[in-house]
Write a protein that holds these residues in place. Structure first.
Motif, short mmCIF file in Angstrom:
data_model
loop_
_atom_site.label_atom_id
_atom_site.label_comp_id
_atom_site.label_asym_id
_atom_site.label_seq_id
_atom_site.Cartn_x
_atom_site.Cartn_y
_atom_site.Cartn_z
N LEU A 207 0.79 -1.24 0.00
CA LEU A 207 0.00 0.00 0.00
C LEU A 207 0.83 1.29 0.00
N SER A 208 2.04 1.23 0.51
CA SER A 208 2.71 2.47 0.94
C SER A 208 3.59 3.14 -0.11
N ASP A 209 3.79 4.44 0.13
CA ASP A 209 4.87 5.16 -0.54
C ASP A 209 6.14 5.03 0.29
N ARG A 210 5.95 4.82 1.61
CA ARG A 210 7.11 4.70 2.50
C ARG A 210 6.71 3.85 3.69
N VAL A 211 7.63 3.03 4.16
CA VAL A 211 7.39 2.19 5.34
C VAL A 211 8.35 2.63 6.44
N LEU A 212 7.80 2.88 7.63
CA LEU A 212 8.63 3.18 8.80
C LEU A 212 8.57 1.99 9.75
N VAL A 213 9.71 1.54 10.22
CA VAL A 213 9.73 0.43 11.17
C VAL A 213 10.22 0.95 12.51
N LEU A 214 9.40 0.75 13.56
CA LEU A 214 9.81 1.12 14.91
C LEU A 214 10.70 0.02 15.46
N ALA A 215 11.83 0.41 16.08
CA ALA A 215 12.74 -0.60 16.63
C ALA A 215 13.40 -0.05 17.89
#
Ligand SMILES: Nc1ncnc2c1ncn2[C@@H]1O[C@H](COP(=O)(O)OP(=O)(O)OP(=O)(O)O)[C@@H](O)[C@H]1O
Ligand SMILES: [Mg+2]
Length: 272
Positions: A207-215
């Motif tokens: 779906l995304s234009d950008r994926v952010l991963v919390l870590a």
């Protein structure tokens, strides 16, 4: 503060500390990112990493303990106008004694008179493919349809920003795929900015234009990955592309999964 003309939401040094059983607990720390107008950004992270907390901070439902959130250049203190949150739990967010139409009208009743309200409700229901079910009660509808009613309620407010917390998390794979495609179409039509929390790596990349991963703990942005796949995307062909598979691989890696071999080596041995 100055904001680039195309920025919708920005986080500067955002941290969240909440009371825990053994004293204050740092959940999020040092979050710096912005979401452009019309961008589709997904937020991934392991359970308990702080995704819902971050969405609540973006939506002005929870104040940041440090740092600042801005929407279109204005500091967020309380829910900003034009920013609407869609929660996972559709079953509890619909009022069983109201028809679908009157559930969808809920967020705009106080602001618009009858003709304008009806126009917005009809438009929102047709965007989610439920125009025919307007006069039913929500409890007569399937889970996927009920979630579409909740999304229609948000769309009727014509939001600038939709914050969605695992909106398809409780749905079966077929319904989920069809709602993903419906959401793609809605975004193409409306250019709404969407921040989408999910557990599902494939869904995020698709779906995304950008994926952010919390870590980390407290969590920060461990990965910010652009997804330059052509649109419109297609459930079968997009997911067969080598660049889709490589992006998916990198997200799994950022989430700490054992992905077998590093991306790009071309060797066998991966197990996903
Ligand atoms: N109101 C609260 N008071 C204290 N701690 C909280 C509160 N809400 C959440 N937390 C804690 O904050 C951390 C992050 O929770 P959050 O719900 O944001 O995680 P999440 O990434 O959305 O998880 P999930 O994937 O399971 O939905 C957890 O340790 C949780 O226990
Ligand atoms: Mg959550």
């Amino acid at each position: 503060m100055t904001t680039a003309a195309n920025e919708s939401l920005t986080c500067h040094g955002v941290a969240v500390t909440l009371p825990g059983v053994s004293g204050p607990f740092d959940i999020l720390h040092g979050l710096d990112f912005s979401v452009a107008r019309g961008e589709f950004v997904s937020i991934l992270g392991t359970s308990g990493s702080g995704k819902t907390t971050l969405l609540r901070v973006l939506g002005g439902l929870l104040p940041a303990s440090a740092g600042a959130v801005h929407h279109e250049g204005t500091a967020v203190h309380g829910p900003p106008e034009g920013v609407v949150t869609v929660f996972q739990d559709y079953a509890h967010s619909l009022l069983p004694w109201r028809s679908v139409r009157r559930n969808v009208a809920l967020g705009i009743e106080a602001t618009f008179d009858r003709p304008q309200r009806d126009e917005r409700v009809d438009e929102a229901l047709s965007m989610v493919g439920l125009a025919e079910r307007a006069d039913e009660y929500p409890w007569r509808l399937s889970g996927g349809m009920q979630q579409r009613v909740q999304i229609a309620r948000a769309l009727a407010m014509r939001p600038k920003v939709l914050l969605m917390d695992e909106p398809f998390g409780a749905l079966d794979a077929m319904t989920k795929a069809s709602l993903q495609d419906q959401l793609q179409k809605v975004q193409e039509l409306t250019a709404t900015t969407i921040v989408f929390v999910t557990h599902d790596v494939e869904e995020a990349v698709y779906l995304s234009d950008r994926v952010l991963v919390l870590a980390g703990s407290p969590a920060a942005i461990g990965l910010s990955l652009d997804v330059p796949l052509d649109r419109p995307r297609h459930q079968i062909t997009t997911k067969e592309r080598a660049d889709y598979l490589e992006l998916r691989h990198r997200v799994y890696e950022a989430l700490g999964h054992d992905v077998g071999v590093p991306a790009r080596t071309g060797e066998r041995g991966g197990h996903d």
